[in-house]
Scaffold this active site. Structure first.
Site, mmCIF file in Angstrom:
data_model
loop_
_atom_site.group_PDB
_atom_site.id
_atom_site.type_symbol
_atom_site.label_atom_id
_atom_site.label_comp_id
_atom_site.label_asym_id
_atom_site.label_seq_id
_atom_site.Cartn_x
_atom_site.Cartn_y
_atom_site.Cartn_z
ATOM 1 N N PHE A 96 0.857 -1.184 0.000
ATOM 2 C CA PHE A 96 0.000 0.000 0.000
ATOM 3 C C PHE A 96 0.891 1.231 0.000
ATOM 4 O O PHE A 96 1.731 1.400 0.873
ATOM 5 C CB PHE A 96 -0.934 0.037 1.215
ATOM 6 C CG PHE A 96 -1.855 1.238 1.171
ATOM 7 C CD1 PHE A 96 -2.973 1.241 0.350
ATOM 8 C CD2 PHE A 96 -1.570 2.382 1.902
ATOM 9 C CE1 PHE A 96 -3.796 2.362 0.266
ATOM 10 C CE2 PHE A 96 -2.387 3.510 1.823
ATOM 11 C CZ PHE A 96 -3.504 3.497 0.998
ATOM 12 N N ASP B 136 9.212 2.358 1.911
ATOM 13 C CA ASP B 136 8.047 3.105 2.355
ATOM 14 C C ASP B 136 7.858 2.791 3.839
ATOM 15 O O ASP B 136 7.361 1.721 4.210
ATOM 16 C CB ASP B 136 6.820 2.696 1.530
ATOM 17 C CG ASP B 136 5.534 3.381 2.002
ATOM 18 O OD1 ASP B 136 5.511 3.908 3.129
ATOM 19 O OD2 ASP B 136 4.545 3.360 1.240
ATOM 20 N N LYS C 295 2.595 9.386 8.556
ATOM 21 C CA LYS C 295 1.805 9.016 9.739
ATOM 22 C C LYS C 295 2.315 9.523 11.103
ATOM 23 O O LYS C 295 1.866 10.534 11.577
ATOM 24 C CB LYS C 295 1.628 7.500 9.745
ATOM 25 C CG LYS C 295 0.749 7.040 8.572
ATOM 26 C CD LYS C 295 0.127 5.714 8.809
ATOM 27 C CE LYS C 295 -1.016 5.440 7.860
ATOM 28 N NZ LYS C 295 -0.655 4.935 6.536
HETATM 29 C C1 LIG Z 1 -0.905 5.245 5.123
HETATM 30 C C2 LIG Z 1 0.140 4.807 4.161
HETATM 31 C C3 LIG Z 1 0.389 5.511 2.968
HETATM 32 C C4 LIG Z 1 -0.447 6.696 2.539
HETATM 33 O O1 LIG Z 1 -0.379 7.769 3.390
HETATM 34 P P1 LIG Z 1 -1.434 8.980 3.257
HETATM 35 O O2 LIG Z 1 -0.972 9.975 4.255
HETATM 36 O O3 LIG Z 1 -2.789 8.411 3.533
HETATM 37 O O4 LIG Z 1 -1.335 9.485 1.855
HETATM 38 C C5 LIG Z 1 1.414 5.079 2.155
HETATM 39 N N1 LIG Z 1 2.165 4.005 2.482
HETATM 40 C C6 LIG Z 1 1.957 3.306 3.615
HETATM 41 C C7 LIG Z 1 2.832 2.144 3.936
HETATM 42 C C8 LIG Z 1 0.925 3.661 4.471
HETATM 43 O O5 LIG Z 1 0.686 2.937 5.586
#
Ligand SMILES: *Cc1c(COP(=O)(O)O)cnc(C)c1O
Length: 401
Positions: free
Chosen positions: A139, A224, A253
């Site tokens: 994701f 990420d 986050k």
């Molecule tokens: C939450 C998340 C995103 C996206 O972040 P947003 O602030 O919602 O755009 C991308 N990568 C990972 C691994 C995430 O957990």
């Protein structure tokens, strides 16, 4: 109508219907507890989906926001911004990185990393390279390009044509990854621990092999760490578990302990690809959010938060495993630090709903994995309270069969 009901009614009328929301109207929060508009309290093991790493309204984050808000809220990136500089310095001091680009969300951080990887390849004279390999069940965000990077069809459905240049391989399978590399590949982008995909920890040695493949084929390695970073797994960054450093890392986050912020951390060599005029963000790195980021990051590093995360992570895992030994519909407990998942042999949606009614906030990813990402300041007592609620729900669930 209760106060909650009337807010819910209004919310369902004029707010975009992009989220399936639970019937809770949030009013205030403190530590691991969220209070709704009717005064009911909830033990928060979701923490804004791993955003409230220091709990709700941590005093140091609140103070930084209040002081900065009264001093300077916004200023263009045409000028130098002290709190932005200090946050960049701190992120580089405690990671592999040399330079930081600031933005406002995780998806934006990944957009920056994707642009950087392509531009870096071009700058190296590799005009034929543009493809980025990502993992299935990954994701990376909800913008057009980050859903294209995300290896989940359910997130891409209905939005074609996607951004070209992404290819997906099973997470944790280094042979499949090696086989997917072609002369068009410019980067590999992975979550060191997959979050939304079901809290998936790769097999030992996988990240090291990925690093070696990147070195051999001159590919940019992007981690990420938007969910796994900022102490969530017990190290400041999840890559530190395996001692495998990426070239680029994305954060968001938990970085500011609540307020919206995103960041891309890169090595000097790679960061140079994004020179003046190549990328930007009006709000990115603004004084208010970076002041909160600096307070939150400093607190995570200096206030024993990582130690607590490791200790409470081990304790929570142990207590979840005790439940696993007693309930046959619990298949597996997995994760790192306070990023834990419990895979069920049934759908978890009803359990989440019942938990909410009983004052516990958790969620469920990919249908069957209960996710536990409480604030990193959670106590043993709060974990015991959480387990007691869950145990009660599980007992009834077992009986129903
Ligand atoms: C939450 C998340 C995103 C996206 O972040 P947003 O602030 O919602 O755009 C991308 N990568 C990972 C691994 C995430 O957990």
């Amino acid at each position: 109508m209760s106060t909650s009901e009337s807010w819910i009614d209004r919310g369902l009328t004029h707010v975009a219907s992009t989220y399936g929301r639970y019937p809770l109207v949030a009013a205030s929060g403190e530590g691991c507890w969220l209070t709704d508009i009717d005064g009911k309290t909830y033990l928060d093991f979701l923490a804004g989906v791993a955003v409230n790493n220091l709990g709700h309204c941590h005093p140091k984050v609140v103070k930084a926001l209040q002081e900065q808000a009264a001093t300077l809220i916004h200023c263009s990136n045409y000028y130098h911004i002290p709190s932005q500089i200090e946050l960049a310095e701190k992120l580089c001091q405690f990671s592999f990185g040399d330079r930081v680009f600031f933005c406002n969300s995780g998806a934006e951080a990944n957009e920056a990393a994707i642009k950087l990887a392509r531009k870096y390849s071009r700058d190296q004279g590799h005009n034929e390279r543009f493809e980025i390999i990502t993992a299935k069940a990954s994701f990376h965000g909800r913008t057009m390009t980050t859903i294209s990077a995300t290896g989940q069809e359910r997130i891409q459905a209905g939005f074609a044509p996607l951004t070209p240049g992404f290819k997906y391989v099973p997470f944790g399978d280094s042979d499949a990854l090696a086989a997917a590399i072609t002369p068009a590949t410019c980067a590999i982008m992975l979550e060191p621990v997959q979050g939304e995909g079901g809290i998936n920890v790769p097999p030992a040695g996988y990240l090291r092999t990925v690093r070696e493949l990147c070195d051999r084929h001159l590919l940019t390695l992007i981690f990420d760490e938007i969910q796994s970073g900022i102490g969530r797994t017990g190290h400041l960054f999840a890559y530190q578990h395996d001692n495998v450093e990426p070239d680029v890392m994305t954060l968001a986050k938990g970085l500011a302990g609540g307020p919206p912020i995103g960041a891309m951390v890169a090595r000097e060599k790679h960061a140079a690809a994004l020179g003046p005029g190549t990328h930007g963000s009006t709000f990115g790195g603004n004084p208010l959010m970076t002041a909160a980021g600096l307070a939150a990051l400093t607190t995570v590093i200096e206030d024993g938060v990582l130690d607590n995360c490791r200790a409470m992570g081990a304790y929570l895992r142990d207590r979840l495993e005790q439940l696993q030994s007693r309930y046959n519909f619990v298949k597996e407990v997995r994760g790192r630090g306070l990023m834990l998942g419990m895979e069920l042999s049934c759908e978890g949606g009803e359990i989440v709903k019942t938990a909410l009614q009983r004052g516990l906030l958790i969620n469920c990813t990919v249908g069957t994995v209960l996710r536990f990402v409480p604030p990193l300041i959670v106590t043993e007592k709060e974990i015991d309270q959480m387990i007691e609620i869950l145990d009660g729900i599980f007992a009834e669930h077992q009986e129903k069969g």
